[in-house]
Design an enzyme around this catalytic site. Sequence first.
Site, mmCIF file in Angstrom:
data_model
loop_
_atom_site.group_PDB
_atom_site.id
_atom_site.type_symbol
_atom_site.label_atom_id
_atom_site.label_comp_id
_atom_site.label_asym_id
_atom_site.label_seq_id
_atom_site.Cartn_x
_atom_site.Cartn_y
_atom_site.Cartn_z
ATOM 1 N N ALA A 123 0.816 -1.218 0.000
ATOM 2 C CA ALA A 123 0.000 0.000 0.000
ATOM 3 C C ALA A 123 0.847 1.263 0.000
ATOM 4 O O ALA A 123 0.303 2.361 -0.062
ATOM 5 C CB ALA A 123 -0.917 -0.009 1.222
ATOM 6 N N ASN B 249 1.278 -3.744 8.216
ATOM 7 C CA ASN B 249 2.342 -4.372 7.433
ATOM 8 C C ASN B 249 3.239 -3.309 6.812
ATOM 9 O O ASN B 249 4.452 -3.489 6.684
ATOM 10 C CB ASN B 249 1.730 -5.222 6.312
ATOM 11 C CG ASN B 249 1.073 -6.473 6.843
ATOM 12 O OD1 ASN B 249 1.741 -7.457 7.115
ATOM 13 N ND2 ASN B 249 -0.235 -6.435 7.022
ATOM 14 N N HIS C 11 -0.835 6.922 4.623
ATOM 15 C CA HIS C 11 0.434 6.512 5.240
ATOM 16 C C HIS C 11 1.451 7.626 5.013
ATOM 17 O O HIS C 11 1.602 8.088 3.873
ATOM 18 C CB HIS C 11 0.941 5.213 4.620
ATOM 19 C CG HIS C 11 -0.082 4.125 4.640
ATOM 20 N ND1 HIS C 11 -0.539 3.560 5.807
ATOM 21 C CD2 HIS C 11 -0.771 3.533 3.641
ATOM 22 C CE1 HIS C 11 -1.449 2.645 5.527
ATOM 23 N NE2 HIS C 11 -1.613 2.606 4.218
HETATM 24 N N1 NAI Z 1 2.201 -4.878 2.610
HETATM 25 C C1 NAI Z 1 1.134 -4.117 2.562
HETATM 26 O O1 NAI Z 1 1.233 -2.927 2.247
HETATM 27 C C2 NAI Z 1 -0.214 -4.679 2.853
HETATM 28 C C3 NAI Z 1 -0.375 -5.972 3.280
HETATM 29 N N2 NAI Z 1 -1.630 -6.469 3.515
HETATM 30 C C4 NAI Z 1 -1.752 -7.855 3.965
HETATM 31 O O2 NAI Z 1 -2.103 -8.663 2.856
HETATM 32 C C5 NAI Z 1 -2.778 -9.824 3.314
HETATM 33 C C6 NAI Z 1 -4.036 -10.055 2.500
HETATM 34 O O3 NAI Z 1 -4.934 -8.990 2.669
HETATM 35 P P1 NAI Z 1 -6.486 -9.142 2.268
HETATM 36 O O4 NAI Z 1 -6.612 -9.875 1.005
HETATM 37 O O5 NAI Z 1 -7.065 -7.797 2.390
HETATM 38 O O6 NAI Z 1 -7.013 -10.052 3.467
HETATM 39 P P2 NAI Z 1 -8.283 -11.002 3.471
HETATM 40 O O7 NAI Z 1 -8.565 -11.292 4.895
HETATM 41 O O8 NAI Z 1 -9.368 -10.459 2.606
HETATM 42 O O9 NAI Z 1 -7.743 -12.314 2.747
HETATM 43 C C7 NAI Z 1 -6.745 -13.157 3.253
HETATM 44 C C8 NAI Z 1 -7.072 -14.548 2.749
HETATM 45 O O10 NAI Z 1 -5.970 -15.400 2.988
HETATM 46 C C9 NAI Z 1 -6.472 -16.615 3.499
HETATM 47 N N3 NAI Z 1 -5.452 -17.286 4.293
HETATM 48 C C10 NAI Z 1 -5.010 -16.934 5.525
HETATM 49 N N4 NAI Z 1 -4.086 -17.826 5.941
HETATM 50 C C11 NAI Z 1 -3.972 -18.748 4.959
HETATM 51 C C12 NAI Z 1 -3.190 -19.922 4.798
HETATM 52 N N5 NAI Z 1 -2.371 -20.325 5.776
HETATM 53 N N6 NAI Z 1 -3.307 -20.627 3.658
HETATM 54 C C13 NAI Z 1 -4.139 -20.227 2.682
HETATM 55 N N7 NAI Z 1 -4.928 -19.127 2.767
HETATM 56 C C14 NAI Z 1 -4.828 -18.401 3.900
HETATM 57 C C15 NAI Z 1 -7.692 -16.228 4.330
HETATM 58 O O11 NAI Z 1 -8.556 -17.318 4.506
HETATM 59 C C16 NAI Z 1 -8.303 -15.140 3.451
HETATM 60 O O12 NAI Z 1 -9.175 -15.684 2.476
HETATM 61 C C17 NAI Z 1 -3.035 -9.576 4.815
HETATM 62 O O13 NAI Z 1 -2.017 -10.184 5.570
HETATM 63 C C18 NAI Z 1 -2.895 -8.084 4.935
HETATM 64 O O14 NAI Z 1 -2.597 -7.690 6.239
HETATM 65 C C19 NAI Z 1 -2.737 -5.727 3.282
HETATM 66 C C20 NAI Z 1 -2.618 -4.438 2.850
HETATM 67 C C21 NAI Z 1 -1.346 -3.791 2.665
HETATM 68 O O1 OAA Z 2 -3.639 -1.470 3.075
HETATM 69 C C1 OAA Z 2 -3.136 -0.591 3.782
HETATM 70 O O2 OAA Z 2 -3.366 0.627 3.604
HETATM 71 C C2 OAA Z 2 -2.178 -0.949 4.872
HETATM 72 C C3 OAA Z 2 -2.450 -2.233 5.540
HETATM 73 O O3 OAA Z 2 -3.549 -2.707 5.645
HETATM 74 C C4 OAA Z 2 -1.308 -2.939 6.125
HETATM 75 O O4 OAA Z 2 -0.187 -2.467 5.993
HETATM 76 O O5 OAA Z 2 -1.526 -3.991 6.729
#
Ligand code: NAI
Ligand code: OAA
EC number: 1.4.1.21
Length: 264
Positions: free
Chosen positions: A122, A187, A216
């Site tokens: 993000a 994250n 952010h």
């Molecule tokens: N680096 C960054 O800037 C960001 C990172 N994230 C992270 O990205 C990830 C995904 O975000 P979203 O799609 O919004 O979340 P979400 O909750 O919509 O989807 C995550 C999916 O992964 C599945 N999952 C969890 N553990 C699993 C495993 N061991 N094996 C298989 N599937 C599994 C869940 O069942 C769910 O369907 C989260 O960890 C979130 O915190 C989100 C936004 C920004």
């Molecule tokens: O998606 C974003 O804006 C940030 C976020 O959730 C994360 O870093 O976990």
Amino acid sequence: MKRAAVIGCGALGTILVTNFARAEGWTLTGVMARTKAHAEALAANAGCRAATTLEELLADKPDLVVEIAGIGAAKAYGEAVLEAGCDFVLVSAGALADADWKARMTETALRTGRRIHVASGAIGGFDVLRTAALMGVEEATFESTKSPKSLSGAPGLMGVELPADRETLAFEGGVEEAVRGFPKNINVAAATVSAADAPNVRVRLVASPGLTVNTHHIDVKAGEMHCELFFHSAYDPKNPRSSTSTAWSVLALLKNLESPISYF
Ligand SMILES: NC(=O)C1=CN([C@@H]2O[C@H](COP(=O)(O)OP(=O)(O)OC[C@H]3O[C@@H](n4cnc5c(N)ncnc54)[C@H](O)[C@@H]3O)[C@@H](O)[C@H]2O)C=CC1
Ligand SMILES: O=C([O-])CC(=O)C(=O)O
């Protein structure tokens, strides 16, 4: 064509897989979810394998595996992915706040000759943060603003509901504590701290009612450079925690890896 597989079929995984054709130079071999039906629904549209275990996902011998599932999934599968001879894209960068895991992943990547790519997610500006790391970071702060509903239920709130009528400071402190308390929200802070090699970054998380974007703000002073990075990003209607640009950052990363010209 290089071959990629994806762990995670949630809000961001769906955007990533649905738009996978935009990752020029790559073909998608499989998607993995915890439940078969969930993986099958996404795989059917993408024309790839639906997996519920890492073994199934790796059966097509992908070159690279994207984790877009959660910190737990990154930690559970990261080392095994590298050991299987695949590169690893980390989206749940909060995992990097665990110094032992980061060290094990680094050692495994060195030993297997594979690479770990931390998606910009993000935010962005990792090029500048790496430059600052080299110059020596003297001072750095990180602040995210999110809607209270996107923070609701986070372990760091210990069951307390944030006010819906005024801005509140939900958290202030170090990155490890931030990730423990808000693993699905911060994250971005862990990625910043790791890219800038600046473990003492002060992290602030503000809850702001009525907000329709996540913001952010990164402020880094290093040598002769003072840089400020500021991001506004709309969140996914299916998951108010996550900015949709995160999924696009993975597509851009994959494209960059196969492009004759690379923007660092
Ligand atoms: N680096 C960054 O800037 C960001 C990172 N994230 C992270 O990205 C990830 C995904 O975000 P979203 O799609 O919004 O979340 P979400 O909750 O919509 O989807 C995550 C999916 O992964 C599945 N999952 C969890 N553990 C699993 C495993 N061991 N094996 C298989 N599937 C599994 C869940 O069942 C769910 O369907 C989260 O960890 C979130 O915190 C989100 C936004 C920004
Ligand atoms: O998606 C974003 O804006 C940030 C976020 O959730 C994360 O870093 O976990």
